[in-house]
Design an enzyme around this catalytic site. Structure first.
Site, PDB file in Angstrom:
ATOM      1  CB  SER A  50      -0.917   0.018   1.227  1.00  0.00           C
ATOM      2  OG  SER A  50      -1.783   1.140   1.185  1.00  0.00           O
ATOM      3  CD  GLU A  51      -0.939   5.738  -3.048  1.00  0.00           C
ATOM      4  OE1 GLU A  51      -1.091   6.967  -2.951  1.00  0.00           O
ATOM      5  OE2 GLU A  51      -1.209   5.105  -4.075  1.00  0.00           O
ATOM      6  CG  ASN A  52      -1.087   3.760   3.589  1.00  0.00           C
ATOM      7  OD1 ASN A  52      -1.132   2.836   2.791  1.00  0.00           O
ATOM      8  ND2 ASN A  52      -1.676   3.708   4.770  1.00  0.00           N
TER       9      ASN A  52
END
Length: 214
Positions: A50-52
């Site tokens: 996940s990009e976070n």
């Protein structure tokens, strides 16, 4: 009366999950693509990013088991598999931009037959730009797949000859998964992979309005 039934969102998620190979590192975009996490085959080891700043996400937690400090980029609670990790989002973007992801699955407003992607803005005045990490993913992943309903509510096809919305990436999409059919796209245009039962090729071509090779 049509003789075919579109795939439901869950059926579409299952269709996408079926094509993700064992050992793949995959980013699932915000919205419909997040459903894919719940349908990955149990006999495959797929590592979700996940990009976070998460690597090793599992399926959505059961109701009551959510940890709201552990969320994906769409602010949905997620689970973490054994061996999973979370880290600074700068490290996450380095993964995305550095070509370390095998596949990203994104939603879209439009996709061209040659793989151009428009998924962050419709260009409407007063609209809030929301590109997020889509540009980084679309260009950085080894394969970019799109997951969408083929038609808008107004009956217009989202697969087009040329995108009219602001572009996220050029010639970056290799496969389109929709509720009616799956397509490969390339510099030569669209090639049909599969379609729902009861939908004949001529009707699909009419809906899309573009040539579709078989």
């Amino acid at each position: 009366m049509s003789g075919y039934r579109p795939r439901t969102k869950l059926e579409l998620a299952q269709r996408v999950a079926m094509d993700i190979p064992d050992g793949a590192y995959v980013n699932l975009g915000i919205g419909m693509p997040t459903l894919v996490a719940n349908h990955l085959p149990a006999d495959r080891d797929v590592i979700l990013q996940s990009e976070n700043g998460i690597l090793g996400m599992g399926p959505a937690p059961s109701e009551g088991d959510e940890d709201f400090d552990l969320i994906n980029a769409g602010k949905q609670p997620v689970s973490l598999l054994p061996g999973g990790a979370y880290f600074h989002h700068a490290d996450s973007f380095a993964m995305m931009r550095g070509g370390h992801l095998d596949i990203c699955v994104l939603g879209a407003f439009q996709v061209s037959a040659t793989g151009d992607l428009a998924n962050w803005s419709t260009g409407e005045p007063g609209g809030i730009p929301a590109v997020g990490g889509a540009m980084d993913l679309a260009i950085g992943a080894k394969q970019t797949w799109v997951m969408l309903d083929l038609m808008t509510r107004q009956g217009q096809c989202k697969v087009v000859d040329c995108c009219t919305y602001p572009l996220t990436g050029i010639a970056c999409v290799s496969r389109i998964y929709s509720d009616l059919a799956t397509f490969d796209c390339s510099s030569h245009g669209l090639t049909l992979v599969d379609k729902v039962d009861g939908l004949d090729h001529a009707e699909l071509v009419r809906l899309v309005g573009l040539p579709i090779r078989r």
